[in-house]
Design an enzyme around this catalytic site. Structure first.
Site, PDB file in Angstrom:
ATOM      1  N   HIS A 139       1.595   6.943  -0.818  1.00  0.00           N
ATOM      2  CA  HIS A 139       0.745   6.093   0.029  1.00  0.00           C
ATOM      3  C   HIS A 139      -0.556   5.837  -0.719  1.00  0.00           C
ATOM      4  O   HIS A 139      -1.321   6.768  -0.975  1.00  0.00           O
ATOM      5  CB  HIS A 139       0.476   6.789   1.370  1.00  0.00           C
TER       6      HIS A 139
ATOM      7  N   HIS B 205       0.799  -1.225   0.000  1.00  0.00           N
ATOM      8  CA  HIS B 205       0.000   0.000   0.000  1.00  0.00           C
ATOM      9  C   HIS B 205       0.838   1.284   0.000  1.00  0.00           C
ATOM     10  O   HIS B 205       0.266   2.378  -0.002  1.00  0.00           O
ATOM     11  CB  HIS B 205      -0.914   0.007   1.235  1.00  0.00           C
TER      12      HIS B 205
END
Length: 149
Positions: A72, A57
């Site tokens: 992110h 992620h």
């Protein structure tokens, strides 16, 4: 100076609009965020450099000037345990701007109840070391997001 480009296509927004206090309060550093197009895509490197941190992620690339840029993918997406994310490089790899790093689907993240908004953060930077922040409008992967002195 480091030019940081968008890892994704979508709409640029200010970090203050990110639904997470760590990012909206710029606790990890200043930057911008991308509200991504809701279709399967590849997140690409925002700078030329070395991948120093890599998770399904999120990833950090450090350029030749020592500037570390965090991408992110979504908010609280660590809770998805990597499901729906495919790593395309390895930690320690040298990457070029625009090179695919992670394949993912923002629509699936949203369906899982998470925000797909993607902060792009200049780690350990001060707000006044960034210029030309792009905090609105549509962007394509590779469009400039900010410059870092």
């Amino acid at each position: 100076m480091t030019t940081v480009t968008s890892p994704l296509a979508g709409r640029a927004i200010g970090l203050a609009a990110v639904p997470d206090p760590v990012f909206s309060g710029a606790m990890v550093g200043p930057g911008v965020a991308i509200d991504p197009v809701r279709e399967p895509s590849q997140a690409v490197s925002p700078v030329d450099g070395v991948v120093v941190s890599l998770h399904p992620h999120a990833f950090v690339v450090v350029d030749g000037e020592g500037h570390a840029v965090l991408t992110h993918l979504g908010i609280d997406t660590v809770q998805l345990n990597g499901e729906g994310f495919e790593l395309l490089v390895a930690k320690g790899d040298t990457v070029t701007r625009g090179q695919p790093v992670v394949r993912w689907n923002p629509a699936a993240v949203e369906q899982a109840g998470k925000s797909p908004v993607c902060p792009v953060v200049a780690l350990d930077a001060t707000a006044d070391s960034l210029s030309d922040l792009r905090e609105d409008g549509d962007v394509k992967a590779g469009d400039q997001l900010f410059a870092w002195q």
